[in-house]
Write an enzyme that holds these catalytic residues in place. Structure first.
Site, PDB file in Angstrom:
ATOM      1  N   GLY A  45      32.731  23.428  22.435  1.00  0.00           N
ATOM      2  CA  GLY A  45      32.641  22.417  21.382  1.00  0.00           C
ATOM      3  C   GLY A  45      33.930  22.393  20.582  1.00  0.00           C
ATOM      4  O   GLY A  45      33.931  22.166  19.378  1.00  0.00           O
ATOM      5  N   ASP A  91      33.077  18.853  15.188  1.00  0.00           N
ATOM      6  CA  ASP A  91      33.284  18.890  13.756  1.00  0.00           C
ATOM      7  C   ASP A  91      33.504  20.306  13.210  1.00  0.00           C
ATOM      8  O   ASP A  91      34.391  20.541  12.397  1.00  0.00           O
ATOM      9  CB  ASP A  91      32.003  18.333  13.128  1.00  0.00           C
ATOM     10  CG  ASP A  91      32.340  17.459  11.964  1.00  0.00           C
ATOM     11  OD1 ASP A  91      33.323  16.700  12.083  1.00  0.00           O
ATOM     12  OD2 ASP A  91      31.640  17.572  10.939  1.00  0.00           O
ATOM     13  N   LEU A  92      32.690  21.223  13.682  1.00  0.00           N
ATOM     14  CA  LEU A  92      32.776  22.593  13.172  1.00  0.00           C
ATOM     15  C   LEU A  92      34.141  23.204  13.511  1.00  0.00           C
ATOM     16  O   LEU A  92      34.783  23.836  12.673  1.00  0.00           O
ATOM     17  CB  LEU A  92      31.651  23.446  13.774  1.00  0.00           C
ATOM     18  CG  LEU A  92      31.635  24.876  13.269  1.00  0.00           C
ATOM     19  CD1 LEU A  92      31.118  24.940  11.833  1.00  0.00           C
ATOM     20  CD2 LEU A  92      30.797  25.769  14.169  1.00  0.00           C
ATOM     21  N   ASP A 138      32.226  20.157  31.382  1.00  0.00           N
ATOM     22  CA  ASP A 138      30.933  19.539  31.163  1.00  0.00           C
ATOM     23  C   ASP A 138      29.946  20.701  31.097  1.00  0.00           C
ATOM     24  O   ASP A 138      29.745  21.398  32.090  1.00  0.00           O
ATOM     25  CB  ASP A 138      30.651  18.594  32.346  1.00  0.00           C
ATOM     26  CG  ASP A 138      29.247  18.026  32.281  1.00  0.00           C
ATOM     27  OD1 ASP A 138      28.468  18.467  31.398  1.00  0.00           O
ATOM     28  OD2 ASP A 138      28.925  17.168  33.110  1.00  0.00           O
ATOM     29  N   LYS A 195      23.641  28.175  14.055  1.00  0.00           N
ATOM     30  CA  LYS A 195      22.293  27.665  13.937  1.00  0.00           C
ATOM     31  C   LYS A 195      22.220  26.254  14.495  1.00  0.00           C
ATOM     32  O   LYS A 195      23.258  25.622  14.614  1.00  0.00           O
ATOM     33  CB  LYS A 195      21.855  27.677  12.473  1.00  0.00           C
ATOM     34  CG  LYS A 195      22.750  26.805  11.584  1.00  0.00           C
ATOM     35  CD  LYS A 195      22.318  26.941  10.179  1.00  0.00           C
ATOM     36  CE  LYS A 195      21.218  25.942   9.910  1.00  0.00           C
ATOM     37  NZ  LYS A 195      21.717  24.806   9.120  1.00  0.00           N
ATOM     38  N   ASP A 214      25.252  33.125  10.021  1.00  0.00           N
ATOM     39  CA  ASP A 214      24.680  32.474   8.848  1.00  0.00           C
ATOM     40  C   ASP A 214      25.837  32.436   7.873  1.00  0.00           C
ATOM     41  O   ASP A 214      26.181  33.452   7.266  1.00  0.00           O
ATOM     42  CB  ASP A 214      23.518  33.295   8.266  1.00  0.00           C
ATOM     43  CG  ASP A 214      22.852  32.543   7.122  1.00  0.00           C
ATOM     44  OD1 ASP A 214      23.587  31.994   6.279  1.00  0.00           O
ATOM     45  OD2 ASP A 214      21.614  32.488   7.072  1.00  0.00           O
ATOM     46  N   HIS A 215      26.461  31.284   7.745  1.00  0.00           N
ATOM     47  CA  HIS A 215      27.759  31.280   7.044  1.00  0.00           C
ATOM     48  C   HIS A 215      27.619  31.660   5.564  1.00  0.00           C
ATOM     49  O   HIS A 215      28.593  32.031   4.936  1.00  0.00           O
ATOM     50  CB  HIS A 215      28.494  29.953   7.240  1.00  0.00           C
ATOM     51  CG  HIS A 215      27.987  28.836   6.380  1.00  0.00           C
ATOM     52  ND1 HIS A 215      26.829  28.178   6.650  1.00  0.00           N
ATOM     53  CD2 HIS A 215      28.480  28.285   5.248  1.00  0.00           C
ATOM     54  CE1 HIS A 215      26.631  27.255   5.726  1.00  0.00           C
ATOM     55  NE2 HIS A 215      27.609  27.292   4.854  1.00  0.00           N
ATOM     56  N   LYS A 219      30.058  34.254   2.396  1.00  0.00           N
ATOM     57  CA  LYS A 219      30.525  33.830   1.062  1.00  0.00           C
ATOM     58  C   LYS A 219      30.741  35.047   0.167  1.00  0.00           C
ATOM     59  O   LYS A 219      29.967  36.001   0.192  1.00  0.00           O
ATOM     60  CB  LYS A 219      29.523  32.866   0.428  1.00  0.00           C
ATOM     61  CG  LYS A 219      29.435  31.549   1.177  1.00  0.00           C
ATOM     62  CD  LYS A 219      28.613  30.529   0.440  1.00  0.00           C
ATOM     63  CE  LYS A 219      28.321  29.344   1.347  1.00  0.00           C
ATOM     64  NZ  LYS A 219      29.110  28.150   1.102  1.00  0.00           N
ATOM     65  N   ASP A 234      16.458  23.921   7.857  1.00  0.00           N
ATOM     66  CA  ASP A 234      17.913  23.838   7.701  1.00  0.00           C
ATOM     67  C   ASP A 234      18.446  24.860   6.698  1.00  0.00           C
ATOM     68  O   ASP A 234      19.543  25.389   6.872  1.00  0.00           O
ATOM     69  CB  ASP A 234      18.270  22.412   7.246  1.00  0.00           C
ATOM     70  CG  ASP A 234      19.768  22.150   7.250  1.00  0.00           C
ATOM     71  OD1 ASP A 234      20.411  22.477   8.264  1.00  0.00           O
ATOM     72  OD2 ASP A 234      20.295  21.630   6.250  1.00  0.00           O
ATOM     73  N   HIS A 274      19.658  30.532   5.223  1.00  0.00           N
ATOM     74  CA  HIS A 274      20.465  30.885   4.044  1.00  0.00           C
ATOM     75  C   HIS A 274      19.632  31.460   2.897  1.00  0.00           C
ATOM     76  O   HIS A 274      19.994  32.453   2.284  1.00  0.00           O
ATOM     77  CB  HIS A 274      21.233  29.668   3.532  1.00  0.00           C
ATOM     78  CG  HIS A 274      22.005  28.941   4.596  1.00  0.00           C
ATOM     79  ND1 HIS A 274      22.651  29.597   5.613  1.00  0.00           N
ATOM     80  CD2 HIS A 274      22.229  27.624   4.807  1.00  0.00           C
ATOM     81  CE1 HIS A 274      23.238  28.702   6.409  1.00  0.00           C
ATOM     82  NE2 HIS A 274      22.983  27.499   5.939  1.00  0.00           N
TER      83      HIS A 274
END
Ligand code: BG6
Length: 489
Positions: free
Chosen positions: A12, A16-17, A88, A152, A181-182, A186, A239, A244
């Site tokens: 990927g 976006d990530l 692919d 996730k 788990d971002h 933090k 989500d 989180h």
């Protein structure tokens, strides 16, 4: 530089990530001298493009999203580390080709056979990719370690999570699976343990004897943007709460671990989740509020209702907000309520934990009336990063008037200027082989078991039930008001 050599494969790589988080984090690590000396990145994506084209996209991405300015000098070092491979994800034959390309890059960059496979793809590709990697595994090859990093959602309920985990663990051992788990990356989430276990004033009072209630808020002004397709299958409970919020809760509530080893910490966190009340549908009805946003004003802008968002059903019952009250049934916490709240399109974008201490008995100064502002410790996760303690003091010029004062670290991140982002810390840990900040399978399993009961016990309410820009449905305020308390907003 102290890390072992490694080849990072991002599945990927054009997503976006990768663009917004992973590549900028890697560039920042390079600037800070934290990338291994022998290191390379292979981005695997479905689109046809050359490595040169991909590198120029990376340049654009890191210019836009990395916290360090992109200098010619650093780009000269970063650029040759990056390679692009078209793949692919569903094409079984493609993995043999990928394997031989990786072998070549491994030799060129002297990465010693160490591989990190980072799944930054939609969940339907998790299993095919891991299967593809398995088919290429040569049991005779014991050169280097292989680690799997997975974003996730890790399943969408207990059953699918178990199934996914079975597939992954057939190929990678638990120690080599890094479930991201971002939130755990933090700054203030990592600081929870230091605040608790390096301060005698806090650890001594960290229980139901002195704490009245604990609140966790993860609010967002943003809506769901272009993620309607995913969000419709998830909702706020899956989500945000399953991962989180429960991870944050477990760090706040756990007992001191016996050491700082990853498994010592994760075992204590697990016990918290295992000690959560078992919710019956009646308890869900009473203690869990689901909400969905209507149109409204956010930051002076008129925004759409959830049901009008792209890829969202016009009669969707997906929740974009959850507030709940729960108890942890163990010696430390029995009787102390935890109030949790998260949602999209709320009036604030904020993440914080508030530990509210119990009131003192109604004697002396408090004989006539209780304090308006109780003692509280606020752990500010974002956008401000820091700690604030609220206490009482005499109003300096009056005889008996009591006022509340705050000791505040201020916003630590703005005074540091340039705080590393969650993903930087997490990538360094993956390179070092430190699993502390990643969820272990049994934690994920216990979280799903808890959340499944909340989802299946839910009674459908009429949606939408809160205006965008508010702090959620009125029932969420009622949930805490009926206990004689209020949200720390
Ligand atoms: C993600 C969720 O895990 O966390 C998103 O899927 C959410 O819906 C995001 O917006 C919040 O993360 P942060 O770091 O912006 O608070």
């Amino acid at each position: 530089n102290q890390h072992l050599p490694a080849l990072l494969v991002i599945f990927g790589g054009t997503g976006d990530l990768a663009r917004r988080k992973l590549l900028p984090a890697l560039y920042n690590l390079l600037c800070d001298g934290l990338l291994p000396e022998h290191f390379a990145v292979v981005a695997a994506g479905r689109r046809e493009k050359t490595t040169e084209q991909y590198r120029s996209e990376v340049f654009t991405a890191i210019t836009a999203y990395s916290r360090n300015a992109v200098t010619a000098e650093n780009w000269r070092i970063f650029q040759p580390l990056i390679h692009y491979v078209r793949l692919d994800f569903l094409d079984v034959a493609g993995y043999a080709r990928l394997h031989s390309i990786l072998e070549g890059i491994d030799r060129r960059h002297a990465t010693a056979g160490n591989r990190i496979f980072y799944l930054a793809v939609a969940p339907e590709y998790f299993e095919p990719i891991v299967q593809g990697l398995r088919d290429q595994q040569d049991p005779a090859e014991c050169r280097g370690w292989k680690r799997l990093v997975i974003e996730k959602p890790f399943g969408r309920d207990l059953q699918s999570a178990v199934r996914l985990n079975d597939k992954l663990s057939a190929v990678f051992s638990e120690n080599n699976i890094y479930r991201i788990d971002h939130y755990l990356g933090k700054e203030m989430i990592q600081n929870i343990m230091v605040l608790r276990f390096c301060n005698s004033v806090f650890e001594a009072v960290w229980s139901n004897k002195y704490i009245d209630n604990i609140q966790i808020l993860l609010s967002e002004q943003a809506g769901i943007g272009s993620r309607g397709g995913y969000y419709e299958t998830a909702g706020a409970m899956r989500d945000m709460v399953q991962n989180h919020i429960l991870q944050t809760l477990s760090l706040v509530a756990m007992d001191p671990p016996v050491s700082l080893q990853p498994d010592a910490i994760r075992s204590e966190k697990l016990k918290v989740i295992q000690a959560l009340e078992v919710f019956t549908p009646a308890m869900v009805a009473e203690n869990v509020i689901f909400g969905q946003y209507d149109q409204g004003m956010v930051k002076d802008q008129q925004v759409k209702a959830y049901r009008q968002e792209d890829k969202v059903a016009a009669d969707s019952v997906t929740e974009t907000f959850v507030a709940m009250k729960l108890y942890i049934q163990n010696f430390r916490w029995s009787g102390t309520p935890f109030y949790l709240r998260t949602g999209k399109r709320l009036g604030s974008s904020e993440a914080k934990i508030v530990i509210q201490f119990k009131p003192l008995p109604p004697v002396l100064y408090l004989r006539k009336q209780p304090l308006e502002q109780p003692n509280a410790l606020m752990i500010k996760i974002q956008p401000e990063v820091g700690v604030c303690f609220q206490f009482s003091t005499k109003n300096f010029n009056s005889k008996e008037e009591i006022v509340s004062a705050r000791m505040d670290t201020g916003n630590v991140s703005s005074s540091n200027g340039n705080t590393p982002e969650a993903y930087e810390r997490l990538i360094v840990d993956i390179l070092r082989g430190d699993t502390t900040l990643f969820s272990r399978w049994d934690e994920v399993e216990a979280s799903w078991a808890f959340v499944d009961r909340l989802i299946t016990g839910r009674r459908l309410q009429s949606f939408p039930n809160y205006a965008a820009g508010s702090m959620g449905p009125a029932q969420a305020d009622e949930l805490i008001r009926r206990d004689g308390r209020k949200w720390w907003d």
